[in-house]
Design a protein around this motif. Sequence first.
Motif, PDB file in Angstrom:
ATOM      1  N   MET A   1       0.810  -1.212   0.000  1.00 15.53           N
ATOM      2  CA  MET A   1       0.000   0.000   0.000  1.00 15.53           C
ATOM      3  C   MET A   1       0.852   1.274   0.000  1.00 15.53           C
ATOM      4  SD  MET A   1      -3.130  -0.159  -0.452  1.00 15.53           S
ATOM      5  CE  MET A   1      -3.978   1.275   0.199  1.00 15.53           C
ATOM      6  N   CYS A   2       1.923   1.293   0.810  1.00 12.52           N
ATOM      7  CA  CYS A   2       2.669   2.542   0.926  1.00 12.52           C
ATOM      8  C   CYS A   2       3.334   2.882  -0.407  1.00 12.52           C
ATOM      9  CB  CYS A   2       3.686   2.503   2.080  1.00 12.52           C
ATOM     10  SG  CYS A   2       4.761   1.080   2.124  1.00 12.52           S
TER      11      CYS A   2
ATOM     12  N   ARG B   1      -4.457   3.107  -7.847  1.00 15.75           N
ATOM     13  CA  ARG B   1      -3.737   2.014  -8.524  1.00 15.75           C
ATOM     14  C   ARG B   1      -4.690   0.929  -9.017  1.00 15.75           C
ATOM     15  NH1 ARG B   1       0.743   1.413  -3.873  1.00 15.75           N
ATOM     16  NH2 ARG B   1      -0.939   2.411  -2.723  1.00 15.75           N
ATOM     17  N   SER B   2      -5.954   1.287  -9.220  1.00 14.34           N
ATOM     18  CA  SER B   2      -6.918   0.257  -9.633  1.00 14.34           C
ATOM     19  C   SER B   2      -6.618  -0.276 -11.039  1.00 14.34           C
ATOM     20  CB  SER B   2      -8.342   0.784  -9.545  1.00 14.34           C
ATOM     21  OG  SER B   2      -8.462   1.961 -10.304  1.00 14.34           O
ATOM     22  N   ALA B   3      -5.778   0.423 -11.801  1.00 14.87           N
ATOM     23  CA  ALA B   3      -5.355  -0.098 -13.107  1.00 14.87           C
ATOM     24  C   ALA B   3      -4.715  -1.476 -12.933  1.00 14.87           C
ATOM     25  CB  ALA B   3      -4.374   0.863 -13.759  1.00 14.87           C
ATOM     26  N   PHE B   4      -3.948  -1.651 -11.844  1.00 19.30           N
ATOM     27  CA  PHE B   4      -3.321  -2.948 -11.546  1.00 19.30           C
ATOM     28  C   PHE B   4      -4.390  -4.018 -11.291  1.00 19.30           C
ATOM     29  CE2 PHE B   4       1.361  -2.237 -10.034  1.00 19.30           C
ATOM     30  CZ  PHE B   4       1.665  -1.750 -11.288  1.00 19.30           C
ATOM     31  N   ASP B   5      -5.443  -3.631 -10.552  1.00 19.17           N
ATOM     32  CA  ASP B   5      -6.527  -4.593 -10.260  1.00 19.17           C
ATOM     33  C   ASP B   5      -7.174  -5.063 -11.555  1.00 19.17           C
ATOM     34  OD1 ASP B   5      -5.989  -4.074  -7.634  1.00 19.17           O
ATOM     35  OD2 ASP B   5      -7.634  -2.633  -7.382  1.00 19.17           O
ATOM     36  N   ARG B   6      -7.392  -4.131 -12.483  1.00 17.69           N
ATOM     37  CA  ARG B   6      -8.032  -4.497 -13.754  1.00 17.69           C
ATOM     38  C   ARG B   6      -7.135  -5.406 -14.593  1.00 17.69           C
ATOM     39  NH1 ARG B   6      -9.889   0.815 -12.881  1.00 17.69           N
ATOM     40  NH2 ARG B   6      -8.185   1.732 -14.080  1.00 17.69           N
ATOM     41  N   ILE B   7      -5.806  -5.214 -14.475  1.00 20.65           N
ATOM     42  CA  ILE B   7      -4.887  -6.110 -15.193  1.00 20.65           C
ATOM     43  C   ILE B   7      -5.004  -7.528 -14.608  1.00 20.65           C
ATOM     44  CG2 ILE B   7      -2.452  -6.628 -15.688  1.00 20.65           C
ATOM     45  CD1 ILE B   7      -1.953  -3.598 -15.781  1.00 20.65           C
TER      46      ILE B   7
ATOM     47  N   ILE C   1       4.330  -7.406  -4.612  1.00 20.47           N
ATOM     48  CA  ILE C   1       3.212  -6.962  -3.774  1.00 20.47           C
ATOM     49  C   ILE C   1       2.323  -5.966  -4.508  1.00 20.47           C
ATOM     50  CG2 ILE C   1       4.313  -7.455  -1.552  1.00 20.47           C
ATOM     51  CD1 ILE C   1       5.277  -4.560  -1.477  1.00 20.47           C
ATOM     52  N   GLY C   2       2.618  -5.732  -5.778  1.00 19.30           N
ATOM     53  CA  GLY C   2       1.780  -4.853  -6.586  1.00 19.30           C
ATOM     54  C   GLY C   2       1.729  -3.418  -6.106  1.00 19.30           C
TER      55      GLY C   2
ATOM     56  N   LEU D   1       7.223  -4.858 -15.313  1.00 20.23           N
ATOM     57  CA  LEU D   1       7.764  -5.705 -14.253  1.00 20.23           C
ATOM     58  C   LEU D   1       6.617  -6.329 -13.456  1.00 20.23           C
ATOM     59  CD1 LEU D   1      10.559  -6.613 -13.223  1.00 20.23           C
ATOM     60  CD2 LEU D   1      10.294  -4.994 -11.373  1.00 20.23           C
ATOM     61  N   PHE D   2       5.602  -5.519 -13.140  1.00 22.93           N
ATOM     62  CA  PHE D   2       4.431  -6.021 -12.416  1.00 22.93           C
ATOM     63  C   PHE D   2       3.736  -7.120 -13.220  1.00 22.93           C
ATOM     64  CE2 PHE D   2      -0.257  -5.652 -12.219  1.00 22.93           C
ATOM     65  CZ  PHE D   2      -0.469  -6.126 -10.942  1.00 22.93           C
ATOM     66  N   VAL D   3       3.396  -6.824 -14.476  1.00 22.67           N
ATOM     67  CA  VAL D   3       2.664  -7.798 -15.298  1.00 22.67           C
ATOM     68  C   VAL D   3       3.510  -9.055 -15.500  1.00 22.67           C
ATOM     69  CG1 VAL D   3       1.585  -8.201 -17.548  1.00 22.67           C
ATOM     70  CG2 VAL D   3       1.323  -5.993 -16.426  1.00 22.67           C
TER      71      VAL D   3
END
Lengths: 215, 254
Positions: B70-71, B122-128, B165-166, B181-183
């Motif tokens: 989160m941070c 950061r909801s773009a990450f959730d949608r991915i 940890i996204g 890197l996340f994806v």
Amino acid sequence: MGLTGLFLISFLLVHCGINACIFLNDNGETFNKAAHFMGTNLFIRTAEIGLFLGLLIHIIQGLVLTYENNKKRPIKYAVNAGNQNSKWYSRSMGLLGTLLLIFLIIHMGDFWTHSRVPGLVGGLPEVEYDGVVYHDLYAKMVEEFKEVFVVILYVISMFSLGFHLLHGFSSAFQSLGINHSKYNPMIKSVGFGFSIIIPLLFALMPLSIYFGLIK
Amino acid sequence: MEHTGLNLTLKVWKQKNAATKGAFESYDVKNISTDMSFLEMFDVLNEQLISTGKEPIAFDHDCREGICGMCSMVINGRPHGPWNGTTTCQLHMRAFKNGDTITVEPWRAGSFPVVRDLVVDRSAFDRIIQAGGYVSINTGNPVDANALPIDKKLADKAFAAAACIGCGACVAACKNSSAMLFVSAKVSQLALLPQGQPERSSRVLSMVDQMDKEGFGNCTNTGACEAECPKEISLENIARLNREYMSAALASEE
């Protein structure tokens, strides 16, 4: 980018290899003959079309990529510590590539056009070996590199090429999905060597002609 | 152990909401213990602000033990601050010197709009993740956990990728705001294991497609993401993502 980049790297190897013939100190005879082969061989001339195509794709892709990516952060950071997490040349591929593009246009104007469109810019001097007439590309080089500004431009451009390759060589493999603990050290060291040796050899050409180190 | 009291000047980004323009504001904090985490230092500052009737600084936090993601603060130009492999909550004040001026900004990326102050969306990450970062499990009798043999090396690689940890530090660090890197970590952790095989090619295609739709930039292999990642996710995952994507795009019938 990676695929066309590796293709252009293979071109650099051939280009550098042939040009390095001037270091044989035979007044450019081997070099002129090699250049003649490259200019007249049907296979090479066909490959040249592929080279221009590859170059064009690399340039367009690179410019579009840089333009697109620059838009992705509308508000920039007030403090940027980019140098603490990546290399400056990795972050400046668009700039280095643009410098190389400018150099390429000047460079092709200096040599390539004289061989291909002599009617427009004036042809190359000629020389005769064993009764056969060749373009004296070497004499053209000597003529071009008499001018100190030309020599400086060429040498500086080779720094751009070196840094462009320092990122580009290994980055091409990463883009193509080749990242393997067994091969990474080889890719890294070959890339490092290539990025230094090829631009260095190229830079030595105008320098040694200007300072009269080769005959 | 010495608990030196630090006197610091903080330059913090203040922004009411996504629609308004933000600006930096300066704050002085005094007698900060070097044993405090960076977030605890913010707690002290916020207590101070609240007691004097001022607006506290909004920032994201949850577990405060480096695992929730989160941070999200860019501290002196570096996501999660000067220490490598550390989240902001695990960054301690001993990383700073008395009298330092510290600039704190939110993640900056077109795909991560600022919600307020240091909080970004950061909801773009959730949608991915919703696009393909899952496995389908058939119901029925529970299977013994060790019934499925998995190569230890692959299990280790999958585990290392799953450490992501996204948090989005990769996007924040990347000059292109790329989420590769996340994806790649999310694709890798499933592509490496047998449980991830059924959706293997559709997963990579839809997740990359969603990543592009969200407006993240393209990867140019600068390596900034790997350097700043608090979980030290390897660039090897991005190469794997490229391989997975190429073979899926070439071979799949979708």
